[in-house]
Design an enzyme around this catalytic site. Structure first.
Site, short mmCIF file in Angstrom:
data_model
loop_
_atom_site.label_atom_id
_atom_site.label_comp_id
_atom_site.label_asym_id
_atom_site.label_seq_id
_atom_site.Cartn_x
_atom_site.Cartn_y
_atom_site.Cartn_z
N SER A 37 13.53 -43.21 -13.63
CA SER A 37 12.36 -42.41 -13.29
C SER A 37 12.29 -42.35 -11.77
CB SER A 37 11.09 -43.04 -13.86
OG SER A 37 9.99 -42.26 -13.47
N CYS A 40 8.11 -39.65 -11.59
CA CYS A 40 6.73 -40.09 -11.73
C CYS A 40 6.00 -40.16 -10.39
CB CYS A 40 6.65 -41.43 -12.47
SG CYS A 40 7.48 -42.75 -11.59
N MET A 99 -5.84 -7.34 8.83
CA MET A 99 -5.24 -6.50 9.87
C MET A 99 -6.14 -5.29 10.13
SD MET A 99 -1.21 -6.84 9.23
CE MET A 99 -1.25 -6.65 7.48
N TYR A 107 12.08 -34.86 -18.19
CA TYR A 107 10.64 -34.67 -18.16
C TYR A 107 10.10 -34.88 -16.74
CZ TYR A 107 10.19 -39.73 -17.86
OH TYR A 107 10.28 -41.02 -17.44
N GLY A 139 -8.33 -7.46 4.69
CA GLY A 139 -9.17 -7.51 5.88
C GLY A 139 -8.56 -8.24 7.05
N HIS A 161 -15.59 -9.10 1.11
CA HIS A 161 -14.60 -10.02 1.66
C HIS A 161 -14.69 -11.40 1.01
CE1 HIS A 161 -13.27 -13.00 4.67
NE2 HIS A 161 -12.22 -12.20 4.70
N ARG A 196 -3.56 2.81 8.77
CA ARG A 196 -3.86 1.51 8.14
C ARG A 196 -2.61 0.65 8.02
NH1 ARG A 196 -8.71 2.45 4.64
NH2 ARG A 196 -8.91 4.69 4.47
N ARG A 208 -3.21 -1.30 -6.37
CA ARG A 208 -2.33 -2.47 -6.25
C ARG A 208 -2.66 -3.42 -7.39
NH1 ARG A 208 -5.51 -4.71 -0.95
NH2 ARG A 208 -7.46 -4.94 -2.02
N LYS A 237 0.82 -1.20 0.00
CA LYS A 237 0.00 0.00 0.00
C LYS A 237 0.87 1.27 0.00
CE LYS A 237 -4.06 1.63 2.46
NZ LYS A 237 -5.11 0.77 2.00
C1 PEP Z 1 6.65 -43.63 -6.37
O1 PEP Z 1 7.01 -44.37 -5.47
O2 PEP Z 1 6.92 -42.42 -6.42
C2 PEP Z 1 5.84 -44.15 -7.47
C3 PEP Z 1 5.54 -43.41 -8.51
O3 PEP Z 1 5.37 -45.40 -7.36
P1 PEP Z 1 4.10 -45.82 -6.48
O4 PEP Z 1 3.46 -44.57 -6.02
O5 PEP Z 1 3.26 -46.62 -7.37
O6 PEP Z 1 4.75 -46.59 -5.39
#
Ligand code: PEP
Ligand code: MG
Length: 921
Positions: A807, A874, A118, A894, A116, A493, A107, A374, A37
């Site tokens: 992975s 993964c 403070m 990835y 809202g 709000h 303020r 802002r 502000k």
């Molecule tokens: C993991 O362990 O991150 C994974 C992808 O395998 P799961 O969750 O199937 O054990």
């Protein structure tokens, strides 16, 4: 003020920054020191925009205050006095002067806005000595007494009660006591509106108020301007650590040590009669992103009246009108000159800041004053539209457009909406303002506590229905699917908070008659009770009876979204795949832009739709005792496996698909129901007792660390063989059809290279057999492993001798790295977070400090052996923006996440690339 100690003050340290009269000591980029502000008030003053003069006490004072037993740095009082003098000069009035008194507001203003959360005190400087002077100057006695009664109410509540740490029982606070007095006066006079009270009524009320304050709090209301001012300043600093502010910071992850600044500013009044007004606006529509000046105003009112949502505000201009408020007068028609000036100011501001701004203004007797600007909060849908539009208008670059949209905000673009066909025939209960888009259904609840209890604890779907919400309700609002209020406008709000979170929200739904006490809601001739279902279309502002189905949004026709994602894909350098186990999920992920599958969990064919027969055969395999029995069961299971894999490979034609061999401990699949056991025993041709014995022998003390993953393949090579054959035959069959497939065979739960070598022998043999069968020379496949056990990460150089890809299974890696059972964290991780022992749930956001080291080191060691090693993730973290940024930093090829999170991961990957670029510069 707490007495300043005599300690010398660090040279050059400045605690107070002035603004006003066309110039300022601060700037917009000084938010850390001046708060949002204060920094923006300074910027507006520098731009020559009319801002009431004032000064900002820096956030460093707040930090000092808490580090030094709630005292101020030495010399602060002198700096404040000097800054106040400047304000007096610019405004032509004097603080505490009996003839021409200056009034100020006090303020809060944190670095990032905490709407809202403070405290604020207005009209500071009104005392028994200054009242007559102000009456003489304004020639408006009623206005002055009204201002005085507002000051007593606010000050008693904020400074004398809350900041003093007094916690009255519910409904027994000093503010409520004063409100009772006011209600009694109104009742006596037979009026309902505050504005109907006369000067004498207000005068008398002020006396009653002062007596009540003395009675309830045991102290007189201060009648000395400087005491009021310092009381206000202290209360704002105190409110940084108030319950509401602390709770909000937890949710928004705002660090506690940032502190708030305090802004002291000359008061201007929007409640001086019909030529005065107050309002708020957005330089573009924050709900849709449309390029129109969107705002709300109230004639003869103070700012709180608009924000508190007590009076339903009017539209600022004609173009911003909706069906809901078309009949109401706009500022544009009522005060054309002031509107013209306001419109010019908002344009200047948007151009200068190159972003959508949220502004507050007051018109005092026809003269426009800007009180705040802002960068405006917006929902995800609006964020995408504004970013793309502004880039097209050449206001920002495409990189800036991409950086402007927070990955998590994209969720709102992907939000479900009420099924339009169901909506057409549904019973419309009421219409309100569309404050938060998307659709939601849930059971009606009337209090925030109930919403939190049912929504958070019982995991029920609830909709919080209130007359209006206040900062005390945030926990319930967070736990609800959606918020519905009877009062308030787009800047109330409820609207602000919901928009910040991307929650479905409808406000100003005046047809609702809410009886919180009896927990009922009367609307459209119906009475709904707590627990009854309703559905909200937050994009249209429509409330329906019952539970209407929700459907996914139409991304294919959302041109702004598609444009933004095109830029995202041009900017990002890391790939985004999906975790999918069915052709349906795979197809959906492709629509979301997935570039392959990073994890296909083979075991999923044994759950859900159509899984009865394969599951039965799997159980038969599990309950087998000899290799011969097992091979027989596997032979029956084989066609199902192949078909299942083939279907998904087909959908993903041309893109890599990582197929993981069976991972979970086998006992997870053993049936419990006697009928199923009976069926299984019969099929195996063994007695029940024998089957039970076999099932019992599979039980493990720590199944997560037991006979699972690659260990199954080591003890039962025929299980791996069958799966590998299914993958490679499916590949061969599709290739013969002319479909390009790129399978990646992934071995789970490995911890040594020798495990990988053992399974590779099977893989190579099966490969050669399949090639021979299909008369092919070679099948295109990769052989790799999950890295989900710390030992595997530490020995990654060895693992990479055999594995062609890694992975990271960060679910298990986190489990085994922390020693936290991923299935049992509910019992303790919430306390870890509450006590700040951990900053985040490590199963949601990668613990970069610890588990991150295992990942970083695993990649480096792996690539030392195999420079071209393909690396992905993964675990669940693959869809968490912060974790995606980390994955980019450590050089992954990835990330892979659930289909729905693919666009979010794409955007987060682009953000990571932009961040890296800006660091290199
Ligand atoms: C993991 O362990 O991150 C994974 C992808 O395998 P799961 O969750 O199937 O054990
Ligand atoms: Mg795992």
């Amino acid at each position: 003020m707490a007495k300043a100690k005599t300690k010398a003050r660090p040279r050059g340290k400045k605690y107070v920054y002035s603004f006003g009269g066309g110039k300022a000591e601060g700037r917009a980029d000084m938010k850390e020191l001046l708060g949002g502000k204060g920094a923006n008030l300074a910027e507006m003053a520098n731009l020559g925009i009319p801002v009431p003069a004032g000064f900002t006490i820096t956030t460093e004072v707040c930090t000092y205050y808490y580090q030094h037993g709630r005292t101020y740095p030495p010399g602060l009082d002198k700096e404040v006095a000097a800054a106040l003098e400047k304000v007096e000069k610019i405004m032509g009035a004097k603080f505490g002067d009996v003839e021409n008194p200056l009034l100020v507001s006090v303020r809060s203003g944190a670095r990032s806005s905490m709407p809202g959360m403070m405290e604020t005190v207005l009209n500071v400087g009104l005392t028994s000595k200054t009242i007559p002077g102000l009456i003489a100057r304004t020639r408006n006695e009623r206005f002055v007494w009204d201002a005085y009664r507002r000051l007593i109410m606010m000050y008693a509540d904020v400074v004398m009660e809350k900041a003093a740490g007094i916690e009255p029982e519910d409904g027994k606070g000093v503010r409520q006591e004063l409100e009772h007095l006011m209600d009694a006066t109104k009742k006596e006079r037979g009026v309902t509106e505050d504005t109907a009270l006369t000067t004498d009524d207000l005068k008398q009320l002020c006396e009653q108020f002062k007596a009540k304050v003395q009675e309830v709090l045991g102290k007189p209301f201060p009648d000395e301007p400087l005491a009021q001012l310092w009381g206000g300043i202290g209360a704002v600093f105190q409110s940084w650590n108030g319950k509401r502010a602390v709770a909000y910071r937890r949710i928004e992850k705002i660090p506690d040590d940032w502190g708030t600044a305090v802004n002291v500013q000359a008061m201007v009044f929007g409640n001086k009669g019909e030529t005065s007004a107050t309002g708020v606006g957005f330089t573009r529509d924050p709900a849709t992103g449309r390029k129109i000046f969107y705002g709300e105003w109230l004639p003869n009112a103070q700012g709180e009246d608009v924000v508190a949502g007590i009076r339903t505000p009017l539209p600022v201009n004609e173009e911003g009108k909706t069906d809901h408020n078309r009949h109401l007068p706009s500022l544009e028609t009522k005060m054309p000159d002031a509107y013209k000036q306001l419109n010019a100011v908002q344009r200047t501001l948007e151009k200068h800041y190159r972003d959508m701004l949220d502004i507050e203004f007051t018109i005092e007797e026809g003269r426009l004053w800007m009180l705040q600007c802002r960068v405006g909060k917006r929902n995800g849908v609006a964020a995408v539209k504004m970013a793309v539009d502004m880039c097209k208008e050449k206001l920002i670059t495409k990189e800036e457009a991409v950086a402007r949209v927070k990955p998590d905000a994209l969720i709102q673009v992907l939000l479900p909406m009420v099924d339009p066909t169901a909506e057409r025939g549904a019973k419309l209960l009421a219409k309100g303002l569309p404050a938060g888009p998307g659709g939601a259904h849930g059971m009606v609840v009337f209090t925030a506590d109930e919403a939190a209890r049912r929504g958070k604890e019982l995991k029920e779907k609830v909709i919080l229905v209130r007359n209006e919400t206040s900062p005390e309700d945030v926990h319930g609002m967070h736990a609800a699917q959606a918020i519905l209020t009877a009062k308030g406008g787009m800047t109330s709000h409820a609207a602000l908070v919901a928009r910040g979170w991307g929650k479905c929200c409808i406000v100003g739904c005046s047809a609702l008659e809410i009886d919180t006490h009896n927990r009922t809601l009367r609307v459209a001739g119906k009475e709904l009770k707590e627990g009854d279902w309703i559905t909200l279309n937050g994009t249209a502002g429509a409330v329906y009876e019952g539970k209407l189905p929700l459907i996914d949004p139409d991304l294919e026709h959302n041109t702004e979204y598609l444009q933004l994602m095109k830029w995202v894909d041009q900017i990002r350098t890391m790939g985004v795949r999906t975790n999918a186990d069915t052709p349906k999920d795979a197809a959906r992920a492709l629509q979301f832009g997935a570039e392959g599958i990073g994890l296909f969990r083979t075991e999923h064919m044994f759950y859900g739709e159509g899984s009865d027969q394969p599951l039965f055969l799997l159980r038969k395999m599990i309950a087998s005792k000899t290799e011969e029995e097992r091979r027989k069961a596997l032979a029956e299971l084989y066609p199902f496996m192949k078909e299942d894999i083939k279907k998904t490979l087909r959908v993903m034609a041309g893109k890599p698909v990582t197929i993981r061999l069976l991972d979970p401990p086998l006992h997870e699949f053993v049936p419990h129901e006697p009928a199923r056991l009976q069926e299984l025993a019969a099929s195996l041709g063994i007695p029940m007792e024998e089957l039970q014995k076999r099932a019992e022998s599979l039980r493990e003390s720590n199944p997560m660390m037991g006979h699972r993953g690659v260990r199954l393949g080591i003890t039962y090579p025929e299980v791996s063989e069958c799966q590998i054959r299914a993958i490679l035959e499916a590949t061969a069959e599709l290739l013969t059809e002319g479909i390009k497939v790129l399978p990646e065979i992934m071995i789970p739960v490995t911890c040594t290279k020798t495990e990988l070598d053992d399974q590779l022998v099977i893989c190579k043999r099966v490969h050669d057999e399949v090639c021979a069968k299909f008369n092919l020379k070679k099948l295109p496949y990769l052989y790799g492993t999950m890295i989900e056990i710390p030992r595997a990460a530490l020995t990654a150089d060895k693992m990479a001798e055999t594995a062609e890809f890694f992975s990271f299974g960060t679910n298990d890696l986190t489990q085994m790295g922390f020693g936290f059972s991923r299935d049992d964290i509910g019992g303790f991780v919430p306390d870890y977070l509450k006590k700040k022992i951990l900053p985040d749930d490590p199963f949601q956001t990668i613990d970069q400090e610890g588990i991150g080291q295992l990942i970083d080191l695993g990649i480096q060691r792996g690539r030392k052996t195999r420079p071209q090693l393909k690396v992905g993730i993964c675990g669940e973290h693959g869809g968490d923006p912060e974790s995606v940024m980390f994955c980019h930093r450590v050089g992954m090829n990835y990330v892979s996440c659930s289909p729905f999170r693919v666009p979010i991961a794409r955007l987060a990957a682009a953000h990571a690339a932009l961040k890296e670029k800006s660091k290199k510069k």
